[in-house]
Design an enzyme around this catalytic site. Structure first.
Site, mmCIF file in Angstrom:
data_model
loop_
_atom_site.group_PDB
_atom_site.id
_atom_site.type_symbol
_atom_site.label_atom_id
_atom_site.label_comp_id
_atom_site.label_asym_id
_atom_site.label_seq_id
_atom_site.Cartn_x
_atom_site.Cartn_y
_atom_site.Cartn_z
ATOM 1 N N ARG A 1 -4.673 7.612 -7.189
ATOM 2 C CA ARG A 1 -3.892 8.728 -7.725
ATOM 3 C C ARG A 1 -3.922 8.886 -9.232
ATOM 4 O O ARG A 1 -3.518 9.915 -9.756
ATOM 5 C CB ARG A 1 -2.435 8.606 -7.253
ATOM 6 C CG ARG A 1 -2.260 9.050 -5.825
ATOM 7 C CD ARG A 1 -0.910 8.657 -5.294
ATOM 8 N NE ARG A 1 -0.817 7.201 -5.244
ATOM 9 C CZ ARG A 1 0.256 6.527 -4.824
ATOM 10 N NH1 ARG A 1 1.334 7.177 -4.453
ATOM 11 N NH2 ARG A 1 0.249 5.214 -4.800
ATOM 12 N N ASP B 1 -7.808 1.896 4.165
ATOM 13 C CA ASP B 1 -6.568 1.160 3.949
ATOM 14 C C ASP B 1 -6.524 -0.054 4.861
ATOM 15 O O ASP B 1 -7.164 -0.070 5.913
ATOM 16 C CB ASP B 1 -5.346 2.047 4.207
ATOM 17 C CG ASP B 1 -4.102 1.462 3.542
ATOM 18 O OD1 ASP B 1 -3.947 1.649 2.324
ATOM 19 O OD2 ASP B 1 -3.332 0.781 4.227
ATOM 20 N N TYR C 1 3.772 -5.655 7.571
ATOM 21 C CA TYR C 1 4.022 -4.217 7.761
ATOM 22 C C TYR C 1 4.332 -3.900 9.224
ATOM 23 O O TYR C 1 5.178 -3.064 9.523
ATOM 24 C CB TYR C 1 2.813 -3.400 7.286
ATOM 25 C CG TYR C 1 2.650 -3.428 5.781
ATOM 26 C CD1 TYR C 1 3.342 -2.539 4.969
ATOM 27 C CD2 TYR C 1 1.829 -4.377 5.161
ATOM 28 C CE1 TYR C 1 3.216 -2.570 3.587
ATOM 29 C CE2 TYR C 1 1.697 -4.428 3.781
ATOM 30 C CZ TYR C 1 2.390 -3.525 3.002
ATOM 31 O OH TYR C 1 2.276 -3.563 1.630
ATOM 32 N N ARG D 1 -8.274 -0.624 -6.344
ATOM 33 C CA ARG D 1 -7.732 0.747 -6.226
ATOM 34 C C ARG D 1 -8.394 1.708 -7.211
ATOM 35 O O ARG D 1 -7.742 2.612 -7.733
ATOM 36 C CB ARG D 1 -6.216 0.767 -6.441
ATOM 37 C CG ARG D 1 -5.428 0.056 -5.379
ATOM 38 C CD ARG D 1 -5.076 1.013 -4.242
ATOM 39 N NE ARG D 1 -4.392 0.305 -3.186
ATOM 40 C CZ ARG D 1 -3.101 0.475 -2.876
ATOM 41 N NH1 ARG D 1 -2.382 1.331 -3.533
ATOM 42 N NH2 ARG D 1 -2.573 -0.200 -1.893
HETATM 43 O O1 CP3 Z 1 -9.286 -0.145 -3.893
HETATM 44 C C1 CP3 Z 1 -9.663 0.978 -3.497
HETATM 45 O O2 CP3 Z 1 -9.902 1.936 -4.263
HETATM 46 C C2 CP3 Z 1 -9.930 1.148 -2.010
HETATM 47 C C3 CP3 Z 1 -8.879 1.709 -1.236
HETATM 48 C C4 CP3 Z 1 -7.627 0.938 -0.889
HETATM 49 C C5 CP3 Z 1 -6.416 1.598 -0.609
HETATM 50 N N1 CP3 Z 1 -5.523 0.692 -0.151
HETATM 51 C C6 CP3 Z 1 -6.203 3.045 -0.762
HETATM 52 C C7 CP3 Z 1 -4.828 3.546 -0.825
HETATM 53 C C8 CP3 Z 1 -7.420 -0.427 -0.655
HETATM 54 C C9 CP3 Z 1 -8.362 -1.604 -0.867
HETATM 55 C C10 CP3 Z 1 -6.080 -0.563 -0.172
HETATM 56 C C11 CP3 Z 1 -5.501 -1.856 0.241
HETATM 57 C C12 CP3 Z 1 -4.073 -1.936 0.575
HETATM 58 N N2 CP3 Z 1 -3.299 -1.017 1.244
HETATM 59 C C13 CP3 Z 1 -3.266 -3.069 0.334
HETATM 60 C C14 CP3 Z 1 -3.731 -4.372 -0.263
HETATM 61 C C15 CP3 Z 1 -4.073 -4.272 -1.700
HETATM 62 C C16 CP3 Z 1 -2.914 -4.246 -2.643
HETATM 63 O O3 CP3 Z 1 -2.876 -3.308 -3.450
HETATM 64 O O4 CP3 Z 1 -2.110 -5.181 -2.616
HETATM 65 C C17 CP3 Z 1 -1.979 -2.796 0.811
HETATM 66 C C18 CP3 Z 1 -0.767 -3.710 0.740
HETATM 67 C C19 CP3 Z 1 -2.013 -1.498 1.397
HETATM 68 C C20 CP3 Z 1 -0.918 -0.798 2.112
HETATM 69 C C21 CP3 Z 1 -0.605 0.481 1.453
HETATM 70 N N3 CP3 Z 1 -1.409 1.600 1.480
HETATM 71 C C22 CP3 Z 1 0.523 0.788 0.668
HETATM 72 C C23 CP3 Z 1 1.644 -0.188 0.354
HETATM 73 C C24 CP3 Z 1 0.379 2.114 0.250
HETATM 74 C C25 CP3 Z 1 1.339 2.924 -0.562
HETATM 75 C C26 CP3 Z 1 1.021 2.613 -1.975
HETATM 76 C C27 CP3 Z 1 1.678 3.514 -2.949
HETATM 77 O O5 CP3 Z 1 1.503 3.198 -4.131
HETATM 78 O O6 CP3 Z 1 2.319 4.510 -2.570
HETATM 79 C C28 CP3 Z 1 -0.847 2.587 0.739
HETATM 80 C C29 CP3 Z 1 -1.431 3.929 0.502
HETATM 81 C C30 CP3 Z 1 -2.698 3.981 -0.275
HETATM 82 N N4 CP3 Z 1 -3.803 3.232 0.030
HETATM 83 C C31 CP3 Z 1 -2.997 4.810 -1.406
HETATM 84 C C32 CP3 Z 1 -4.329 4.556 -1.751
HETATM 85 C C33 CP3 Z 1 -5.136 5.222 -2.828
HETATM 86 C C34 CP3 Z 1 -2.061 5.835 -2.033
HETATM 87 C C35 CP3 Z 1 -1.887 6.922 -1.032
HETATM 88 C C36 CP3 Z 1 -1.846 8.318 -1.552
HETATM 89 O O7 CP3 Z 1 -2.891 8.874 -1.971
HETATM 90 O O8 CP3 Z 1 -0.755 8.891 -1.469
#
Ligand code: CP3
Length: 353
Positions: free
Chosen positions: A31, A77, A154, A27
């Site tokens: 943010r 994502d 999900y 990540r």
């Molecule tokens: O790592 C990186 O920088 C690449 C981008 C990336 C994102 N999501 C961007 C993102 C990657 C590799 C993911 C993977 C992802 N997404 C996972 C597996 C990895 C982990 O962390 O366990 C999962 C379970 C998701 C599903 C997902 N997407 C969730 C649960 C959320 C909400 C998270 C939160 O903290 O609110 C997202 C959204 C998301 N994906 C964000 C980002 C930067 C935040 C969204 C925003 O900008 O509002």
């Protein structure tokens, strides 16, 4: 395009010798960076950001401008796959991901099909090509997808879950429907990741965030088996180079031993297993990636340096380590603390080579 100026990540993932430990951060675009929040606001919502190759490229590159990182990871994502399968992904502010049409019954599952990946996910491959062009061979680009089990949680729960009651109910009462769903996600993911590789992804990571919510036997049956199908279906060489595959089950512990037998090149390790223990579990068959507790980044510069030193010491000497956090960086982290982490890896890791 194949000549990389910095290929430390690819070499370490293949357990080849490197002069220092490569580092990137799960990540890393996100943010905690003010410049990410600015682009995210301009895009309007998260999926619009993912669907714009220019904006997705911009946020992919932002952390590389700040830090001496050894890899870029595509900004996207894991839930783009069920979105392409027609479930209607959206993000509710503060609530994480949601689906307009979650899978409620076995008959919902039996109506699903492998989508037209090129048509539905073309925006992802456009983003990969755009990022590769802009990186211009500076560091490798990691492509990724979710594990079928994690993506299915999900799809069945309708969003984030803590207890996974619905999908565990499905595993108990209609395991055939669950297997159908996992096979479908696996088949889609193979096409999706191979298209990322065709577009220029140079390593692949599979995120299995929720595999360890299953008891060990069901983990092997539902999560590991479906990751195995993907590993077997992936393009493993491109432009004369191996495309390393990293599997990451958060909380895997002793299951790392089983994971190392899939034919993957590397395993992600979260902070609940010491790398010295993980190394014994995998018996040096694969490289290891990890595993500083993300909460360490909330501490003082000295504590962060100490945390980095402990992770390096725990892995010990020899090839096959990629430095990372044990899970994604959280939005509350001070970006300057990431500089301290990355600089400490550059400074301290040559002693272990
Ligand atoms: O790592 C990186 O920088 C690449 C981008 C990336 C994102 N999501 C961007 C993102 C990657 C590799 C993911 C993977 C992802 N997404 C996972 C597996 C990895 C982990 O962390 O366990 C999962 C379970 C998701 C599903 C997902 N997407 C969730 C649960 C959320 C909400 C998270 C939160 O903290 O609110 C997202 C959204 C998301 N994906 C964000 C980002 C930067 C935040 C969204 C925003 O900008 O509002």
């Amino acid at each position: 395009m194949s000549g990389l100026k910095n290929d430390l990540l690819l070499r370490a993932l293949l357990r080849e010798p490197v002069p220092r430990t490569p580092v990137w951060i799960m990540r890393q675009a996100g943010r905690y960076l003010p410049e990410y929040r600015a682009v995210r606001e301009k895009a309007g919502d998260f999926m619009s950001l993912c669907r714009s190759p220019e904006l997705a490229c911009e946020v992919t590159l932002q952390p590389l401008r700040r830090y001496r990182l050894d890899a870029a990871i595509l900004f996207s994502d894991i839930l783009t796959v069920p979105d392409a399968m027609g479930l209607g992904l959206y993000f509710e502010t503060g609530e994480g991901p949601r689906f307009e049409r979650p899978l409620k019954t076995g008959s919902d599952i039996r109506k699903l099909a492998v989508p037209d990946v090129a048509a539905k996910l073309g925006y992802v491959f456009d983003a990969v090509r755009t990022v590769r062009r802009e990186l211009d061979g500076s560091v490798p680009l990691i492509g990724f997808a979710g594990s079928p089990w994690t993506v299915a949680t999900y799809m069945v729960e309708g969003g984030s879950s803590r207890e996974f009651k619905t999908i565990k109910g499905l595993a108990d009462n209609d395991p055939a429907a669950l297997s159908t769903l996992l096979d479908l996600i696996a088949a889609t993911t193979i096409e999706y990741l191979n298209a990322q590789i065709d577009a220029g992804a140079q390593a692949i990571m599979i995120f299995d965030t929720w595999g360890a919510a299953l008891e060990a036997e069901n983990y092997r049956r539902f999560s590991l088996a479906s990751m195995q199908i993907i590993v077997d279906g992936l393009t493993r060489e491109r432009d004369g180079r191996r495309v390393p595959v990293i599997l990451f089950t958060k909380g895997a512990g002793a299951l790392l031993t089983d994971m190392a037998g899939t034919g993957c090149d590397a395993l992600g390790v979260d902070w609940t297993t010491d790398l010295s223990t993980a190394r014994k579990y995998v018996d040096d068959r694969v490289a290891l990636q990890g595993n500083l507790d993300p909460a360490t980044l909330l501490e003082s510069p000295d504590k962060i340096r100490q945390g980095v030193a402990e992770v390096l010491e725990s892995y010990g000497s020899g090839p096959g380590h990629v430095f990372n956090l044990g899970h994604g960086i959280t939005p509350d982290i001070d970006p300057d603390n990431v500089t301290i982490l990355v600089d400490a890896v550059h400074e301290l890791s040559p002693a272990y080579k």
